[in-house]
Write a protein that holds these residues in place. Sequence first.
Motif, mmCIF file in Angstrom:
data_model
loop_
_atom_site.group_PDB
_atom_site.id
_atom_site.type_symbol
_atom_site.label_atom_id
_atom_site.label_comp_id
_atom_site.label_asym_id
_atom_site.label_seq_id
_atom_site.Cartn_x
_atom_site.Cartn_y
_atom_site.Cartn_z
ATOM 1 N N GLU A 8 0.827 -1.195 0.000
ATOM 2 C CA GLU A 8 0.000 0.000 0.000
ATOM 3 C C GLU A 8 0.868 1.254 0.000
ATOM 4 N N MET A 9 0.437 2.263 -0.754
ATOM 5 C CA MET A 9 1.137 3.524 -0.813
ATOM 6 C C MET A 9 0.777 4.359 0.410
ATOM 7 N N GLU A 10 1.792 4.897 1.060
ATOM 8 C CA GLU A 10 1.588 5.702 2.262
ATOM 9 C C GLU A 10 2.435 6.965 2.176
ATOM 10 N N ASN A 342 3.992 3.973 -8.934
ATOM 11 C CA ASN A 342 2.608 3.628 -8.589
ATOM 12 C C ASN A 342 2.213 2.234 -9.057
ATOM 13 N N ASP A 343 2.975 1.667 -9.986
ATOM 14 C CA ASP A 343 2.653 0.343 -10.543
ATOM 15 C C ASP A 343 3.494 -0.767 -9.921
ATOM 16 N N ILE A 344 4.063 -0.521 -8.758
ATOM 17 C CA ILE A 344 5.005 -1.484 -8.189
ATOM 18 C C ILE A 344 4.365 -2.846 -7.934
ATOM 19 N N ASN A 345 3.080 -2.892 -7.599
ATOM 20 C CA ASN A 345 2.446 -4.195 -7.362
ATOM 21 C C ASN A 345 2.395 -5.029 -8.633
ATOM 22 N N ALA A 346 2.333 -4.368 -9.793
ATOM 23 C CA ALA A 346 2.385 -5.105 -11.055
ATOM 24 C C ALA A 346 3.738 -5.769 -11.225
ATOM 25 N N ALA A 347 4.794 -5.130 -10.715
ATOM 26 C CA ALA A 347 6.129 -5.729 -10.773
ATOM 27 C C ALA A 347 6.183 -6.984 -9.905
ATOM 28 N N PHE A 348 5.547 -6.948 -8.739
ATOM 29 C CA PHE A 348 5.474 -8.142 -7.897
ATOM 30 C C PHE A 348 4.761 -9.269 -8.635
ATOM 31 N N ASP A 349 3.676 -8.937 -9.332
ATOM 32 C CA ASP A 349 2.939 -9.957 -10.073
ATOM 33 C C ASP A 349 3.807 -10.584 -11.163
ATOM 34 N N LEU A 350 4.549 -9.760 -11.888
ATOM 35 C CA LEU A 350 5.387 -10.262 -12.974
ATOM 36 C C LEU A 350 6.464 -11.203 -12.447
ATOM 37 N N LEU A 351 7.103 -10.820 -11.347
ATOM 38 C CA LEU A 351 8.179 -11.656 -10.814
ATOM 39 C C LEU A 351 7.614 -12.937 -10.203
ATOM 40 N N THR A 352 6.476 -12.830 -9.539
ATOM 41 C CA THR A 352 5.846 -14.011 -8.951
ATOM 42 C C THR A 352 5.482 -15.032 -10.033
ATOM 43 N N GLN A 353 5.047 -14.534 -11.187
ATOM 44 C CA GLN A 353 4.640 -15.398 -12.292
ATOM 45 C C GLN A 353 5.802 -15.833 -13.170
ATOM 46 N N GLY A 354 7.014 -15.398 -12.838
ATOM 47 C CA GLY A 354 8.185 -15.780 -13.612
ATOM 48 C C GLY A 354 8.256 -15.132 -14.979
ATOM 49 N N CYS A 356 9.447 -11.978 -15.604
ATOM 50 C CA CYS A 356 10.464 -10.935 -15.767
ATOM 51 C C CYS A 356 11.739 -11.350 -15.039
ATOM 52 N N LEU A 357 12.850 -10.755 -15.444
ATOM 53 C CA LEU A 357 14.108 -10.904 -14.722
ATOM 54 C C LEU A 357 14.238 -9.760 -13.723
ATOM 55 N N ARG A 358 14.354 -8.563 -14.245
ATOM 56 C CA ARG A 358 14.362 -7.382 -13.402
ATOM 57 C C ARG A 358 13.402 -6.350 -13.988
ATOM 58 N N CYS A 359 12.533 -5.867 -13.132
ATOM 59 C CA CYS A 359 11.629 -4.782 -13.483
ATOM 60 C C CYS A 359 12.154 -3.520 -12.819
ATOM 61 N N ILE A 360 12.504 -2.528 -13.621
ATOM 62 C CA ILE A 360 12.992 -1.262 -13.086
ATOM 63 C C ILE A 360 11.788 -0.388 -12.748
ATOM 64 N N ILE A 361 11.748 0.094 -11.525
ATOM 65 C CA ILE A 361 10.648 0.913 -11.040
ATOM 66 C C ILE A 361 11.177 2.332 -10.854
ATOM 67 N N TRP A 362 10.672 3.239 -11.671
ATOM 68 C CA TRP A 362 11.158 4.615 -11.678
ATOM 69 C C TRP A 362 10.343 5.484 -10.744
ATOM 70 N N MET A 363 11.032 6.334 -10.008
ATOM 71 C CA MET A 363 10.338 7.333 -9.212
ATOM 72 C C MET A 363 9.837 8.452 -10.122
#
Length: 393
Positions: A8-10, A342-354, A356-363
Amino acid sequence: KVAGQPLEMEEVEVAPPRAHEVRIRILCTSLCHTDLTFWRLKGFPPRHPSILGHEAAGVVESVGDHVHEVAVGDTVVPVFLAQCGDCPDCLSDRSNICSGLPAGRPGMPRDGTTRFSFAATGEPINNFLGVSSFTEYTVVDVAHVVRLDPGVPPEKACLLSCGVSTGIGAAWKVAAVEPGSSVAVFGLGAVGLAVAQGCRMRGAKRIIGVDLNPEKRDIGKRLGITDFINPNDIGERTVSEVVKEMTGGGADYCFECIGSTSVMAEAFQSSRKGWGKTVVLGVSNGVAPMSIPSHDILMGRSVVGSLFGGLKPKADIPILAQKYVDKELELDEFVTHEMGFNDINAAFDLLTQGKCLRCIIWMDGARENGSVGVENGRACNAKARLTSLSYRD
């Protein structure tokens, strides 16, 4: 806010750095399997609520007293493994495990406190592995900070703060792979593929990749894999039997990059009698022991664990960065996805599902502006209200 559920974003406050500390404006961060492991666990460090993340690149925003090796505006990567430079381990070539500021302690390494709190309530938020990079700003002990040439793109520098360095270092320093040798790499995620690349750079003749995902074959071949084994495609035979057949008795070096004790044992059985070395890199989800028959150890095989590939962060990460600049080290292949914070949870989904290798998350704004400058210069006495991610049990 439950472990294993979407983050969650805080809005949080990040306190100024104290003595020996650095406040960093994060430009980008990436998601590592270690983050997934701790995200899923209950009743196990890190404590909750916590800000996860430990692969990142950023710019020094302010520094505390007694910080001399970095300055405001420097490009840096925070690293989960400290290098104090003074303890027996830091002074020895035989270890990279700093005993002056041991890894795994809760809070900041020198006083156990935290620099994060919820903006609305003031409730403290725990940090993670001394880094906590899923936030726009973080405070890190200077022993965990490595300065890099600003010419290294932040999305590539980010990769060197954990996974890729771990794999390369395991091949170079821990195993010290010899030219002409045979290698088996179990698990072709980012760490395993970095191992393959490191073994190729060391002159290994045969590099066998083992993975259940058939899509890892092609990228593995681009990064050094010469042969590919999918355990689902070998019938009743074990992987160790196939590796021994391919290598004429077993691989000279085996690397376990998954974190499974059963795979660790299979990697060991795939190594050659007499001198085979198995390097364990994977982080296990639990406390199950690895079982190896004592007779097999007596036959000359060995097993060694490796944290951060045996590398000393401040000494070795700049060397890897320069090899990337000199086009001797491939990093581009590891970045399979890029997205906003803001899309960081999508990165978790991609890695969990195998997927992606590395998803770069930009501020926000960092991707468009490159190495974002520091607006306030030395701002040690100012608090910043920031957006970060936290989760609770």
